[in-house]
Design a protein around this motif. Structure first.
Motif, mmCIF file in Angstrom:
data_model
loop_
_atom_site.group_PDB
_atom_site.id
_atom_site.type_symbol
_atom_site.label_atom_id
_atom_site.label_comp_id
_atom_site.label_asym_id
_atom_site.label_seq_id
_atom_site.Cartn_x
_atom_site.Cartn_y
_atom_site.Cartn_z
ATOM 1 N N ALA A 94 -5.104 -8.958 5.680
ATOM 2 C CA ALA A 94 -5.288 -9.746 4.465
ATOM 3 C C ALA A 94 -6.231 -9.032 3.503
ATOM 4 O O ALA A 94 -6.039 -9.075 2.291
ATOM 5 N N CYS A 95 -7.244 -8.345 4.046
ATOM 6 C CA CYS A 95 -8.239 -7.716 3.174
ATOM 7 C C CYS A 95 -7.807 -6.335 2.682
ATOM 8 O O CYS A 95 -8.324 -5.854 1.677
ATOM 9 N N LEU A 96 -6.865 -5.684 3.381
ATOM 10 C CA LEU A 96 -6.532 -4.292 3.054
ATOM 11 C C LEU A 96 -5.896 -4.147 1.679
ATOM 12 O O LEU A 96 -6.091 -3.145 1.000
ATOM 13 N N THR A 97 -5.113 -5.166 1.275
ATOM 14 C CA THR A 97 -4.316 -5.016 0.059
ATOM 15 C C THR A 97 -5.165 -4.830 -1.179
ATOM 16 O O THR A 97 -4.739 -4.178 -2.127
ATOM 17 N N SER A 98 -6.363 -5.409 -1.185
ATOM 18 C CA SER A 98 -7.152 -5.418 -2.410
ATOM 19 C C SER A 98 -7.570 -4.013 -2.832
ATOM 20 O O SER A 98 -8.075 -3.841 -3.940
ATOM 21 N N ALA A 99 -7.345 -2.992 -1.979
ATOM 22 C CA ALA A 99 -7.801 -1.635 -2.290
ATOM 23 C C ALA A 99 -7.121 -1.062 -3.516
ATOM 24 O O ALA A 99 -7.712 -0.271 -4.238
ATOM 25 N N VAL A 100 -5.864 -1.411 -3.757
ATOM 26 C CA VAL A 100 -5.138 -0.728 -4.829
ATOM 27 C C VAL A 100 -5.022 -1.566 -6.091
ATOM 28 O O VAL A 100 -4.432 -1.120 -7.067
ATOM 29 N N ILE A 101 -5.573 -2.786 -6.088
ATOM 30 C CA ILE A 101 -5.464 -3.617 -7.288
ATOM 31 C C ILE A 101 -6.547 -3.212 -8.286
ATOM 32 O O ILE A 101 -7.716 -3.137 -7.922
ATOM 33 N N PRO A 102 -6.164 -2.919 -9.541
ATOM 34 C CA PRO A 102 -7.194 -2.618 -10.543
ATOM 35 C C PRO A 102 -7.847 -3.909 -11.020
ATOM 36 O O PRO A 102 -7.211 -4.736 -11.665
ATOM 37 N N TRP A 103 -9.124 -4.070 -10.713
ATOM 38 C CA TRP A 103 -9.787 -5.333 -11.064
ATOM 39 C C TRP A 103 -10.293 -5.319 -12.496
ATOM 40 O O TRP A 103 -10.727 -6.339 -13.011
ATOM 41 N N GLY A 104 -10.294 -4.153 -13.118
ATOM 42 C CA GLY A 104 -10.734 -4.071 -14.501
ATOM 43 C C GLY A 104 -10.601 -2.643 -14.964
ATOM 44 O O GLY A 104 -10.228 -1.759 -14.185
ATOM 45 N N ASP A 105 -10.908 -2.418 -16.243
ATOM 46 C CA ASP A 105 -10.864 -1.076 -16.784
ATOM 47 C C ASP A 105 -12.142 -0.331 -16.363
ATOM 48 O O ASP A 105 -12.753 -0.679 -15.360
ATOM 49 N N VAL A 106 -12.549 0.623 -17.159
ATOM 50 C CA VAL A 106 -13.691 1.461 -16.788
ATOM 51 C C VAL A 106 -14.989 0.859 -17.327
ATOM 52 O O VAL A 106 -15.050 0.410 -18.468
ATOM 53 N N LEU A 107 -16.020 0.833 -16.489
ATOM 54 C CA LEU A 107 -17.359 0.407 -16.920
ATOM 55 C C LEU A 107 -18.219 1.648 -17.100
ATOM 56 O O LEU A 107 -18.172 2.561 -16.269
ATOM 57 N N ASN A 108 -18.993 1.699 -18.163
ATOM 58 C CA ASN A 108 -19.846 2.864 -18.418
ATOM 59 C C ASN A 108 -21.301 2.530 -18.152
ATOM 60 O O ASN A 108 -21.854 1.609 -18.749
ATOM 61 N N PHE A 109 -21.916 3.276 -17.224
ATOM 62 C CA PHE A 109 -23.349 3.102 -16.984
ATOM 63 C C PHE A 109 -24.071 4.333 -17.497
ATOM 64 O O PHE A 109 -24.271 5.289 -16.751
ATOM 65 N N GLY A 110 -24.407 4.344 -18.768
ATOM 66 C CA GLY A 110 -25.142 5.471 -19.334
ATOM 67 C C GLY A 110 -24.480 6.810 -19.087
ATOM 68 O O GLY A 110 -25.093 7.740 -18.587
#
Lengths: 349, 164
Positions: A94-110
């Motif tokens: 059940a937990c393995l599938t979440s690896a390939v789902i894009p949860w969002g675009d790119v976040l920039n940390f400085g």
């Protein structure tokens, strides 16, 4: 695979991302149990859980505590190792599938860009099919290891149901890939960001995928593996305490992941209309995108619950007939028409 | 020892241990589970070679479909040591001798096989899905289509036998 690219920051980023996704899946699965009872109560004109905390919000914690502290019984005739392996496998797949789902675009940390996807592999959707295929093991091993004929019957039902509904699911996805030209979920979302949502282009494919998702999650109207009035409770009949909890929990995680998947594949994922013309900073747009994805996911989870408390359970032969005689031909036809339209648009007649 | 060497060693150890488990385990269900573990470890080797498509097809076809059917049949038959028929002695000897002969052939074949040196400049993205698809549908389209006809006839054959 180029492993020299792995450095310390990469490792920390990925471990953080994996922990976050896992924690969020567990949290959402936990509160899905609460939401399920609230939705049921609302549909049946009751109040639902309202004793533990405001609006009964502490109810999932109380249930979890109860499951942990209940007496644990392993039947003496059961195969001990497999009996423990069953719920673990259910939880793992059940937990393995979440690896390939894009949860969002790119976040920039400085200056350091973090892509909110654990693995952007170009076999993303096939990985999901592989994990779905392995999801059978949790049910089968648990049902067989219990050494109970009702559990075994339910396990066989569950396995054949999952195998049967994998086929139309795969065929519906093939039609989608013919349009997208990519198996990477990130690419599919980016294409929908610029163009139409794929539900407009693939309405039949989406419908087939939706029905199959219900069957793969063992949700009503396809919850034959746990038909309590025929099978005394299903493949987890002999389970008690947290092992039972794992099985029930895995179902809710599956429901969350397949909702997120449907939102990603057919409803634009983390993209939302006019997201590039708002004039906001990229990080803010990314965060809004995450909210959009979760909003879509929650809408699907609500739909799952709505169906559960509205439709009665199918009979087993009806289930098989629907899968093999309706959904597979329909998916094949959908694939054929999609292919013909793509060919026509490319080179005319 | 680099990180890929460590992963390779761990995967190989799991694969070999699981393969031994398949033949040494008394319970057929445990054998099947060991076989699944072995397949997953081999799939891990494919991903180390950047053969992503082969990796995922291996998982879908072998661990997801074929082994489920194996498990299905074994669970329904409910085999265990008590009802296992006693094999005759000569059958055991025949099995050992033919297995040994096969091993001999394999060792002889591998001894003379020359392993081509890996070119450092060789493309590493040959196993990715788009490259593989293009190769299959251009250079190897006739064998590919022929094997699909073969699969179709096998499916029809299975249905015909099942109807009898």
């Amino acid at each position: 695979m180029d492993l020299t690219l792995i450095d310390k920051y990469f490792l920390i980023e990925k471990i953080g991302l994996i922990s976050a996704v896992l924690a969020i899946s567990l949290l959402i699965a936990m509160y899905s149990t609460w939401a399920e009872r609230k939705v049921a109560a609302w549909i049946q004109d009751r109040r639902g859980p309202n004793r533990a905390g405001p609006f009964g919000l502490l109810q999932p914690l109380a249930d979890g505590g109860k499951l942990f502290f209940k007496e644990e019984i392993i039947p003496s005739t059961a195969n001990h190792f497999l009996f423990v392996l069953g719920p673990s496998m259910a939880m793992l797949t059940a937990c393995l599938t979440s690896a390939v789902i894009p949860w969002g675009d790119v976040l920039n940390f400085g200056g350091y860009a973090v892509s909110l996807q654990i693995a952007d592999v170009n076999i993303g959707v096939l990985w999901i099919m592989a994990v779905v295929g392995m999801g059978v093991y949790g049910i089968m091993i648990g049902g067989w290891a219990s050494n109970n004929k009702f559990s075994l019957l339910a396990a066989c039902r569950g396995a054949s149901q999952v195998i049967s509904y994998e086929l139309p699911m795969g065929l519906a996805l093939i039609a989608l890939f013919m349009i997208s030209g990519s198996l990477s979920l990130k690419d599919i979302v980016e294409q929908q960001r610029d163009g139409l949502w794929y539900v407009v282009l693939q309405p039949v494919g989406f419908l087939i995928f939706l029905i199959c998702a219900f069957a793969e999650c063992n949700r009503t109207p396809f919850d034959l593996p746990e038909a309590e009035n025929e099978l005394n409770g299903g493949y987890h009949l002999e389970y008690s305490s947290m092992k039972l909890g794992f099985y029930l929990f895995a179902e809710y995680i599956n429901m969350f992941i397949s909702s997120a998947l449907m939102a990603t594949l057919y409803f634009g994922g983390y993209s939302f209309p006019y997201m590039d013309s708002l004039g906001l900073s990229p990080n803010l747009v990314t965060i809004l995108g995450i909210c959009a994805l979760f909003l879509k996911t929650f809408a699907f989870i609500f739909f799952f619950m709505w169906v559960r408390w509205t439709l009665p359970r199918f009979r087993y032969d009806q289930l098989m007939k629907l899968g093999w005689k309706v959904l597979i031909p329909l998916a094949l036809l959908n694939m054929l028409i999609t292919g013909a339209v793509i060919l026509y648009r490319q080179n005319g007649f | 020892m680099g990180i890929d060497m460590i992963i390779f060693t761990v995967l190989s150890a799991i694969a070999i241990a699981a393969a031994l488990g398949v033949i040494l385990s008394k319970n057929p269900v445990n054998s099947v589970l060991c076989m699944i573990t072995c397949f997953v470890a081999i799939a891990g080797h494919y991903i180390m070679l950047n053969a992503q498509f082969l990796f995922v097809v291996h998982l879908i076809v072998y661990t997801g479909a074929i082994m489920v059917l194996f498990l299905f049949v074994l669970m329904m038959m409910n085999l265990n040591a008590d009802i296992e028929p006693q094999k005759r002695n000569w059958l055991k000897y025949a099995g050992a001798i033919s297995g040994g002969a096969l091993l001999l052939v394999l060792v002889a074949a591998l001894r003379d096989a020359s392993v081509p040196a890996i070119q450092s400049g060789a493309p590493t993205d040959i196993g990715l899905i788009s490259n593989l698809g293009k190769t299959l549908f251009t250079s190897y389209v006739v064998p590919f289509e022929l094997s699909s006809v073969l699969f179709l006839s096998a499916m029809v054959g299975a249905v015909v036998i099942g109807k009898k």
